[in-house]
Design a protein around this motif. Sequence first.
Motif, mmCIF file in Angstrom:
data_model
loop_
_atom_site.group_PDB
_atom_site.id
_atom_site.type_symbol
_atom_site.label_atom_id
_atom_site.label_comp_id
_atom_site.label_asym_id
_atom_site.label_seq_id
_atom_site.Cartn_x
_atom_site.Cartn_y
_atom_site.Cartn_z
ATOM 1 N N PRO A 243 0.835 -1.204 0.000
ATOM 2 C CA PRO A 243 0.000 0.000 0.000
ATOM 3 C C PRO A 243 0.873 1.260 0.000
ATOM 4 O O PRO A 243 1.957 1.270 0.588
ATOM 5 C CB PRO A 243 -0.793 -0.111 1.303
ATOM 6 C CG PRO A 243 -0.162 -1.188 2.099
ATOM 7 C CD PRO A 243 0.680 -2.024 1.194
ATOM 8 N N VAL A 244 0.366 2.296 -0.671
ATOM 9 C CA VAL A 244 1.086 3.574 -0.729
ATOM 10 C C VAL A 244 0.206 4.649 -0.095
ATOM 11 O O VAL A 244 -0.954 4.812 -0.481
ATOM 12 C CB VAL A 244 1.418 3.961 -2.191
ATOM 13 C CG1 VAL A 244 2.091 5.329 -2.248
ATOM 14 C CG2 VAL A 244 2.296 2.898 -2.849
ATOM 15 N N ILE A 245 0.735 5.362 0.886
ATOM 16 C CA ILE A 245 0.025 6.492 1.508
ATOM 17 C C ILE A 245 0.535 7.777 0.859
ATOM 18 O O ILE A 245 1.740 8.018 0.839
ATOM 19 C CB ILE A 245 0.298 6.569 3.030
ATOM 20 C CG1 ILE A 245 -0.044 5.253 3.735
ATOM 21 C CG2 ILE A 245 -0.479 7.734 3.650
ATOM 22 C CD1 ILE A 245 0.340 5.239 5.232
ATOM 23 N N GLY A 246 -0.375 8.576 0.323
ATOM 24 C CA GLY A 246 0.025 9.859 -0.253
ATOM 25 C C GLY A 246 -0.304 10.994 0.697
ATOM 26 O O GLY A 246 -1.368 11.002 1.313
ATOM 27 N N PHE A 247 0.601 11.966 0.819
ATOM 28 C CA PHE A 247 0.386 13.106 1.716
ATOM 29 C C PHE A 247 0.588 14.425 0.967
ATOM 30 O O PHE A 247 1.660 15.022 1.043
ATOM 31 C CB PHE A 247 1.336 13.013 2.911
ATOM 32 C CG PHE A 247 1.171 14.110 3.935
ATOM 33 C CD1 PHE A 247 -0.068 14.674 4.219
ATOM 34 C CD2 PHE A 247 2.271 14.580 4.654
ATOM 35 C CE1 PHE A 247 -0.215 15.681 5.164
ATOM 36 C CE2 PHE A 247 2.140 15.590 5.614
ATOM 37 C CZ PHE A 247 0.897 16.141 5.868
ATOM 38 N N PRO A 248 -0.450 14.859 0.219
ATOM 39 C CA PRO A 248 -0.348 16.153 -0.466
ATOM 40 C C PRO A 248 -0.747 17.266 0.509
ATOM 41 O O PRO A 248 -1.862 17.781 0.462
ATOM 42 C CB PRO A 248 -1.348 16.010 -1.621
ATOM 43 C CG PRO A 248 -2.397 15.089 -1.085
ATOM 44 C CD PRO A 248 -1.750 14.203 -0.055
ATOM 45 N N LYS A 249 0.164 17.646 1.367
ATOM 46 C CA LYS A 249 -0.168 18.545 2.482
ATOM 47 C C LYS A 249 -0.727 19.883 1.990
ATOM 48 O O LYS A 249 -0.141 20.502 1.111
ATOM 49 C CB LYS A 249 1.081 18.803 3.328
ATOM 50 C CG LYS A 249 0.813 19.723 4.488
ATOM 51 C CD LYS A 249 1.970 19.826 5.443
ATOM 52 C CE LYS A 249 1.560 20.703 6.604
ATOM 53 N NZ LYS A 249 1.480 22.133 6.217
ATOM 54 N N GLY A 250 -1.858 20.259 2.574
ATOM 55 C CA GLY A 250 -2.444 21.559 2.252
ATOM 56 C C GLY A 250 -3.173 21.594 0.917
ATOM 57 O O GLY A 250 -3.524 22.666 0.424
ATOM 58 N N ALA A 251 -3.449 20.413 0.338
ATOM 59 C CA ALA A 251 -4.063 20.384 -1.005
ATOM 60 C C ALA A 251 -5.504 20.870 -1.004
ATOM 61 O O ALA A 251 -6.032 21.234 -2.056
ATOM 62 C CB ALA A 251 -3.980 18.974 -1.595
ATOM 63 N N GLY A 252 -6.172 20.882 0.142
ATOM 64 C CA GLY A 252 -7.564 21.356 0.189
ATOM 65 C C GLY A 252 -8.437 20.546 -0.765
ATOM 66 O O GLY A 252 -8.311 19.322 -0.860
ATOM 67 N N PRO A 253 -9.325 21.222 -1.531
ATOM 68 C CA PRO A 253 -10.214 20.501 -2.455
ATOM 69 C C PRO A 253 -9.454 19.694 -3.511
ATOM 70 O O PRO A 253 -10.016 18.782 -4.117
ATOM 71 C CB PRO A 253 -11.036 21.613 -3.101
ATOM 72 C CG PRO A 253 -10.945 22.761 -2.154
ATOM 73 C CD PRO A 253 -9.616 22.662 -1.468
ATOM 74 N N ASN A 254 -8.184 20.009 -3.748
ATOM 75 C CA ASN A 254 -7.402 19.210 -4.696
ATOM 76 C C ASN A 254 -7.185 17.772 -4.200
ATOM 77 O O ASN A 254 -6.713 16.918 -4.959
ATOM 78 C CB ASN A 254 -6.039 19.860 -4.959
ATOM 79 C CG ASN A 254 -6.138 21.059 -5.902
ATOM 80 O OD1 ASN A 254 -7.006 21.101 -6.773
ATOM 81 N ND2 ASN A 254 -5.265 22.026 -5.710
ATOM 82 N N TYR A 255 -7.512 17.490 -2.934
ATOM 83 C CA TYR A 255 -7.434 16.106 -2.439
ATOM 84 C C TYR A 255 -8.345 15.188 -3.269
ATOM 85 O O TYR A 255 -8.091 14.003 -3.392
ATOM 86 C CB TYR A 255 -7.857 16.013 -0.963
ATOM 87 C CG TYR A 255 -6.728 16.026 0.055
ATOM 88 C CD1 TYR A 255 -5.993 14.865 0.332
ATOM 89 C CD2 TYR A 255 -6.414 17.182 0.770
ATOM 90 C CE1 TYR A 255 -4.982 14.861 1.286
ATOM 91 C CE2 TYR A 255 -5.403 17.191 1.726
ATOM 92 C CZ TYR A 255 -4.685 16.029 1.975
ATOM 93 O OH TYR A 255 -3.688 16.032 2.919
ATOM 94 N N ILE A 256 -9.434 15.748 -3.814
ATOM 95 C CA ILE A 256 -10.381 14.901 -4.558
ATOM 96 C C ILE A 256 -9.715 14.317 -5.808
ATOM 97 O O ILE A 256 -9.723 13.099 -6.015
ATOM 98 C CB ILE A 256 -11.660 15.693 -4.947
ATOM 99 C CG1 ILE A 256 -12.430 16.121 -3.690
ATOM 100 C CG2 ILE A 256 -12.564 14.848 -5.844
ATOM 101 C CD1 ILE A 256 -13.627 17.024 -3.967
ATOM 102 N N GLY A 257 -9.120 15.167 -6.624
ATOM 103 C CA GLY A 257 -8.453 14.691 -7.842
ATOM 104 C C GLY A 257 -7.280 13.780 -7.500
ATOM 105 O O GLY A 257 -7.025 12.793 -8.194
#
Length: 347
Positions: A243-257
């Motif tokens: 499994p891969v955990i992604g952490f796009p910190k501060g992405a806000g609504p961009n978390y959806i894409g």
Amino acid sequence: MPPNPPVMTKSILKVLNGEALDQPPVWLMRQAGRYLPEYREVRSGAKSFIDFCLTPDKATEVTLQPIRRFNFDAAILFADILLIPMTLGRKVWFETGEGPKLDPLSADDIAGLEIGDVEAILGPVGQTVANLSVALPAETALIGFAGSPWTVATYMIEGGGSKDRWNARRMYWQYPQAMARLLDLIADATIRYLVMQARAGAEVLKLFDSWAEGLPPPMFEDMVIRPTRRIVDGLRAAGITCPVIGFPKGAGPNYIGYAERSGVTALALDHGLNTQWALDNLPERMPLQGQLDPAALRAGGEALDAEIDRIISAFRGRPHIFNLGHGITPDVPVAHVEQLVRKIRGE
Ligand code: CP3
């Protein structure tokens, strides 16, 4: 094969496989670090921070320290996201009190970059992972990691940390081809680095995109989602199924894409993301990790207990791993971490 027991005995792996547990497993970003006196002791004997990361005995020891003290459900390999620029021939050093330093990279410099012998340059990290997969308790999962290409690129272009990552953002708009080449090189070196970690015994891989905040949609797509997808696809093509955990910190609504298109298994959420929004908008079966404010851990007391309760009840019924929304700070009293673990485990 790594000498680990059957994977599904480990709570974090259950959650990453989509199970919702009554009591969330817990680990903390930067759990091996300066808030621990035993870490400072080992750190003071190291020649430099980079040297420390590349000395398997020391890196193994500090990875184990928080497990011994708090019995977290996962250990995270002790290393740093800024080792990868070394595989592209760049110098990296850490100055006390100032953080990481690199020689700044121009668009012209990018044409001359080549990927070196990743497995040799970062071989000591592979050795640390191999040591850990033998030394860890049977119930503790081992997390390997790397920086995501955009975040690593910002440090390479700026020559260190920077407030607004102006030069990196400008390079994307002004020299798109150079920027695309840089991200591809970082991604490809990172694939080799993570394949090495997985083959040495890492059971979960995490990608840190600490500077995913504040990017307009096309840029977020090109600089965050696509390079992450390239890494996940590269791992799968190499036969790595972790499994891969992604952490796009501060992405806000961009978390959806990011959730839809990056290919990651699970999302780490920062503390600024609205919890209810996350529950309503992110895929229901996708494991979520987070999202305690590191300042609440520093504060401790009843406020900490109340915030832990809020987070646990919000994520109840969903696959959830308890963690901070960003790394633990050096000023956190060890007693507050003990309080957190007791509270989560209902002790
Ligand atoms: O315990 C763990 O989480 C594992 C080890 C780990 C470190 N860094 C050790 C470290 C991990 C996963 C990282 C990731 C990392 N490194 C990130 C992504 C996560 C985030 O915090 O956003 C980033 C951006 C870096 C780059 C980096 N490394 C910076 C900016 C700094 C200096 C800032 C500081 O806190 O001093 C580091 C140094 C660093 N990496 C330390 C540790 C324990 C502290 C330095 C020391 O002990 O002298």
